[in-house]
Design a protein around this motif. Structure first.
Motif, mmCIF file in Angstrom:
data_model
loop_
_atom_site.group_PDB
_atom_site.id
_atom_site.type_symbol
_atom_site.label_atom_id
_atom_site.label_comp_id
_atom_site.label_asym_id
_atom_site.label_seq_id
_atom_site.Cartn_x
_atom_site.Cartn_y
_atom_site.Cartn_z
ATOM 1 N N PHE A 49 31.983 -72.320 16.784
ATOM 2 C CA PHE A 49 31.389 -71.227 17.549
ATOM 3 C C PHE A 49 31.034 -70.125 16.559
ATOM 4 C CE2 PHE A 49 35.833 -70.007 17.350
ATOM 5 C CZ PHE A 49 35.791 -68.626 17.177
ATOM 6 N N VAL A 50 30.261 -69.132 17.006
ATOM 7 C CA VAL A 50 29.743 -68.091 16.118
ATOM 8 C C VAL A 50 30.043 -66.715 16.704
ATOM 9 C CG1 VAL A 50 27.690 -67.155 14.973
ATOM 10 C CG2 VAL A 50 27.885 -69.623 15.355
ATOM 11 N N LYS A 51 30.526 -65.816 15.849
ATOM 12 C CA LYS A 51 30.671 -64.396 16.188
ATOM 13 C C LYS A 51 29.546 -63.618 15.513
ATOM 14 C CE LYS A 51 35.732 -64.261 16.735
ATOM 15 N NZ LYS A 51 36.984 -63.628 16.245
ATOM 16 N N ILE A 52 28.941 -62.680 16.253
ATOM 17 C CA ILE A 52 27.814 -61.906 15.728
ATOM 18 C C ILE A 52 28.178 -60.428 15.754
ATOM 19 C CG2 ILE A 52 25.349 -61.426 15.929
ATOM 20 C CD1 ILE A 52 25.055 -63.992 17.508
ATOM 21 N N TYR A 53 28.078 -59.780 14.595
ATOM 22 C CA TYR A 53 28.355 -58.350 14.451
ATOM 23 C C TYR A 53 27.064 -57.620 14.085
ATOM 24 C CZ TYR A 53 33.299 -59.778 14.002
ATOM 25 O OH TYR A 53 34.552 -60.300 14.200
ATOM 26 N N LEU A 54 27.000 -56.355 14.467
ATOM 27 C CA LEU A 54 25.931 -55.472 14.000
ATOM 28 C C LEU A 54 26.595 -54.378 13.170
ATOM 29 C CD1 LEU A 54 22.896 -54.958 14.058
ATOM 30 C CD2 LEU A 54 23.254 -53.462 16.034
ATOM 31 N N LEU A 55 26.682 -54.611 11.873
ATOM 32 C CA LEU A 55 27.359 -53.682 10.970
ATOM 33 C C LEU A 55 26.622 -52.351 10.914
ATOM 34 C CD1 LEU A 55 28.157 -56.154 8.050
ATOM 35 C CD2 LEU A 55 29.554 -55.584 10.029
ATOM 36 N N TYR A 83 31.917 -57.286 18.755
ATOM 37 C CA TYR A 83 31.067 -58.410 18.391
ATOM 38 C C TYR A 83 30.704 -59.187 19.652
ATOM 39 C CZ TYR A 83 35.470 -60.998 18.799
ATOM 40 O OH TYR A 83 36.654 -61.528 19.260
ATOM 41 N N LEU A 84 29.706 -60.048 19.523
ATOM 42 C CA LEU A 84 29.314 -60.965 20.591
ATOM 43 C C LEU A 84 29.597 -62.383 20.117
ATOM 44 C CD1 LEU A 84 25.917 -59.323 21.615
ATOM 45 C CD2 LEU A 84 28.156 -59.008 22.672
ATOM 46 N N GLN A 85 30.010 -63.233 21.044
ATOM 47 C CA GLN A 85 30.471 -64.572 20.655
ATOM 48 C C GLN A 85 29.734 -65.647 21.441
ATOM 49 O OE1 GLN A 85 34.733 -65.061 20.243
ATOM 50 N NE2 GLN A 85 34.654 -67.162 21.007
ATOM 51 N N SER A 86 29.403 -66.737 20.749
ATOM 52 C CA SER A 86 28.728 -67.864 21.385
ATOM 53 C C SER A 86 29.736 -68.780 22.074
ATOM 54 C CB SER A 86 27.944 -68.652 20.333
ATOM 55 O OG SER A 86 28.846 -69.388 19.504
ATOM 56 N N LYS A 87 29.219 -69.771 22.764
ATOM 57 C CA LYS A 87 30.065 -70.803 23.348
ATOM 58 C C LYS A 87 30.521 -71.771 22.248
ATOM 59 C CE LYS A 87 27.685 -70.655 27.803
ATOM 60 N NZ LYS A 87 26.886 -71.437 28.791
ATOM 61 N N ASN A 142 26.593 -80.440 13.861
ATOM 62 C CA ASN A 142 25.236 -79.893 13.983
ATOM 63 C C ASN A 142 25.057 -79.273 15.364
ATOM 64 O OD1 ASN A 142 24.109 -81.079 11.365
ATOM 65 N ND2 ASN A 142 24.798 -82.925 12.434
ATOM 66 N N PRO A 143 25.758 -78.180 15.650
ATOM 67 C CA PRO A 143 25.701 -77.599 16.997
ATOM 68 C C PRO A 143 24.345 -76.975 17.308
ATOM 69 C CG PRO A 143 26.908 -76.161 15.518
ATOM 70 C CD PRO A 143 26.641 -77.416 14.745
ATOM 71 N N GLN A 144 23.897 -77.168 18.531
ATOM 72 C CA GLN A 144 22.677 -76.545 19.050
ATOM 73 C C GLN A 144 23.102 -75.505 20.082
ATOM 74 O OE1 GLN A 144 19.564 -77.632 17.945
ATOM 75 N NE2 GLN A 144 18.504 -75.991 19.042
ATOM 76 N N PHE A 145 22.875 -74.217 19.783
ATOM 77 C CA PHE A 145 23.380 -73.148 20.651
ATOM 78 C C PHE A 145 22.320 -72.673 21.651
ATOM 79 C CE2 PHE A 145 26.132 -72.894 16.904
ATOM 80 C CZ PHE A 145 27.379 -72.868 17.499
ATOM 81 N N ASP A 146 21.171 -72.189 21.154
ATOM 82 C CA ASP A 146 20.104 -71.668 22.021
ATOM 83 C C ASP A 146 20.655 -70.606 22.988
ATOM 84 O OD1 ASP A 146 18.100 -73.315 20.900
ATOM 85 O OD2 ASP A 146 18.710 -74.981 22.166
ATOM 86 N N GLU A 147 21.350 -69.614 22.418
ATOM 87 C CA GLU A 147 21.920 -68.526 23.214
ATOM 88 C C GLU A 147 21.308 -67.198 22.778
ATOM 89 O OE1 GLU A 147 26.181 -68.503 23.834
ATOM 90 O OE2 GLU A 147 26.310 -70.556 23.052
ATOM 91 N N ASN A 148 21.165 -66.277 23.720
ATOM 92 C CA ASN A 148 20.552 -64.974 23.466
ATOM 93 C C ASN A 148 21.600 -63.863 23.575
ATOM 94 O OD1 ASN A 148 17.936 -66.155 23.254
ATOM 95 N ND2 ASN A 148 17.806 -66.213 25.481
ATOM 96 N N PHE A 149 21.495 -62.870 22.668
ATOM 97 C CA PHE A 149 22.424 -61.748 22.640
ATOM 98 C C PHE A 149 21.631 -60.452 22.494
ATOM 99 C CE2 PHE A 149 24.374 -65.520 20.847
ATOM 100 C CZ PHE A 149 25.569 -65.610 21.541
ATOM 101 N N PHE A 185 26.848 -62.946 10.816
ATOM 102 C CA PHE A 185 27.198 -64.129 11.595
ATOM 103 C C PHE A 185 28.417 -64.798 10.940
ATOM 104 C CE2 PHE A 185 22.700 -63.394 12.032
ATOM 105 C CZ PHE A 185 22.425 -63.617 13.366
ATOM 106 N N LEU A 186 29.452 -65.012 11.719
ATOM 107 C CA LEU A 186 30.642 -65.710 11.240
ATOM 108 C C LEU A 186 30.770 -67.010 12.027
ATOM 109 C CD1 LEU A 186 33.267 -62.819 10.935
ATOM 110 C CD2 LEU A 186 31.833 -63.788 9.147
ATOM 111 N N VAL A 187 30.780 -68.143 11.316
ATOM 112 C CA VAL A 187 30.884 -69.460 11.954
ATOM 113 C C VAL A 187 32.329 -69.940 11.828
ATOM 114 C CG1 VAL A 187 30.009 -71.811 12.022
ATOM 115 C CG2 VAL A 187 28.486 -69.943 11.341
ATOM 116 N N TYR A 188 32.957 -70.207 12.969
ATOM 117 C CA TYR A 188 34.361 -70.622 13.015
ATOM 118 C C TYR A 188 34.483 -72.046 13.552
ATOM 119 C CZ TYR A 188 35.951 -65.782 12.305
ATOM 120 O OH TYR A 188 36.192 -64.533 11.797
ATOM 121 N N HIS A 189 35.615 -72.665 13.206
ATOM 122 C CA HIS A 189 36.010 -73.967 13.752
ATOM 123 C C HIS A 189 37.334 -73.797 14.488
ATOM 124 C CE1 HIS A 189 37.745 -77.927 14.017
ATOM 125 N NE2 HIS A 189 38.639 -77.649 13.091
ATOM 126 N N VAL A 190 37.435 -74.376 15.677
ATOM 127 C CA VAL A 190 38.660 -74.314 16.480
ATOM 128 C C VAL A 190 39.369 -75.655 16.358
ATOM 129 C CG1 VAL A 190 39.638 -73.848 18.740
ATOM 130 C CG2 VAL A 190 37.497 -72.771 18.074
#
Length: 373
Positions: free
Chosen positions: A182-188, A194-198, A205-212, A228-233
């Motif tokens: 998943f991805v966390k998005i910051y506006l420094l 922050y806003l977070q994706s699913k 190879n994740p396909q997100f197609d999400e709007n913030f 953009f910070l890409v994390y693994h759970v």
């Protein structure tokens, strides 16, 4: 009275009958005139199957030029454009002049493709010259790549909204066999929100197609940076950082009519240890028109706190000087004793442009204790 009514009715009935007869006679006259207006053509054109002719002639052309690299597509002039000046388009080509459209064209040197239902070939098009350039962004990865992220940005001036679309990530390198990113998005410089994706399950190879959406004024937009910070759970629900993308907005022309689609390679987080006494991160900007110096104190890390007395708070003092002469100072809020405080506080100082060469800033990190200033 009855006789008068009968006479009036007879007169009205006669008038209606006369009108109906007149209308019927007019319609019959119009129909006869329409029929006699057509003339029989002296030389009717024989209809041909244009597709069949095109196919036969195309096959013969290919057989004659079997050594050509690609199959050409005929470029023809439709009948509606006959009479235009099409000379000089190709060598040894004849174009039909403005004459009777039902007359057959004169014989002469032409392309191997002849008349196609009243249209004439003036040249050919090579389809290979009009192919879109191949997108290699998903195939060409540098050595040691840890992944690549695609996103798009757009700015709405009227509502002062920054629209960020998270598109996809490719070629992730997880610490384990499976990956649920998943991805966390910051506006420094704001790192507190922050806003977070699913989360996408079991994919590299994740396909997100999400709007913030980020709310930011047009004056501050170019001073901001997307992160953009890409994390693994993992199976224990722990988050592992796989990589990051830092994208400053200062050099981008963001408008509603200009939606930028961008890709960037993921970078590893900066894991360099802090210096002996710790590090402080801040930013500077100067407005020529207002003569204003803006200082943003972002954060500090690795601070050496005093252990002999209980810590009450840690703050940063920003002082402006000119020729080593103190002018003015401001300080942040005090955060309870932590070696890695995050401030994100902004300060402004009035500084004339002519004084920039001699002005200086001093940033001091201070710890306050109970019972002491």
């Amino acid at each position: 009275t009855e006789q008068a009514v009968a006479v009036a009715g007879g007169i009205i009935g006669g008038i209606l009958l006369f009108v109906l007869l007149g209308i019927t006679a007019y319609l019959l006259w119009k129909k006869l005139c329409h029929l006699f207006s057509y003339e029989k053509l002296i030389n009717p054109v024989k209809t041909t199957n244009a597709n069949a002719i095109f196919q036969d002639q195309a096959n013969s052309e290919i057989q004659q030029k079997s050594t050509s690299r690609s199959r050409s597509v005929p470029f023809i002039i439709p009948p509606t454009l006959h009479g235009r000046d099409w000379i000089h388009l190709t060598n040894e080509e004849q174009v039909q002049e403005d004459r009777d459209p039902f007359m057959t064209p004169q014989s002469g040197p032409r392309s191997s493709f002849h008349s196609l239902a009243g249209a004439y070939v003036v040249g050919t098009i090579n389809p290979d010259l009009y192919k879109f350039p191949e997108d290699k962004s998903e195939t060409d990865f540098p050595d040691g790549s840890i992944g690549r992220l695609w996103f798009s940005i757009e700015y709405e001036q009227e509502s002062e909204r920054l629209l960020v679309s998270l598109i996809k990530v490719r070629k992730l390198q997880p610490p384990a066999d499976s990956c649920s990113p998943f991805v966390k998005i910051y506006l420094l410089p704001d790192e507190r929100s922050y806003l977070q994706s699913k989360t996408k399950r079991k994919t590299l190879n994740p396909q997100f197609d999400e709007n913030f959406v980020f709310q930011v004024s047009s004056k501050m937009l170019l001073q901001r940076t997307l992160k953009f910070l890409v994390y693994h759970v993992d199976k224990q629900k722990k988050h592992h950082l796989l990589g990051q993308v830092i994208f400053p907005l200062k050099n981008e022309a963001l408008t509603e009519d200009n939606k930028l689609v961008i890709w960037r390679d993921l970078e590893k987080e900066n894991l360099e240890p802090p210096s002996e006494h710790g590090d402080i991160q801040f930013s500077l900007s100067y407005n020529d028109y207002l003569g204003r110096l803006t200082v943003v104190v972002l954060r500090a890390r690795g601070l050496k706190l005093q252990e002999e007395s209980p810590a009450v708070g840690v703050y940063v003092k920003v002082s402006l000087m000119n020729h080593n002469k103190f002018i003015k100072s401001k300080k942040t809020a005090a955060l309870l004793g932590t070696p890695n405080p995050v401030y994100n506080e902004t300060f402004s100082f009035k500084v004339d442009q002519t004084e920039l060469d001699t002005a200086s800033l001093s940033l001091s990190v201070l710890q306050s204790n109970k019972g002491e200033s």
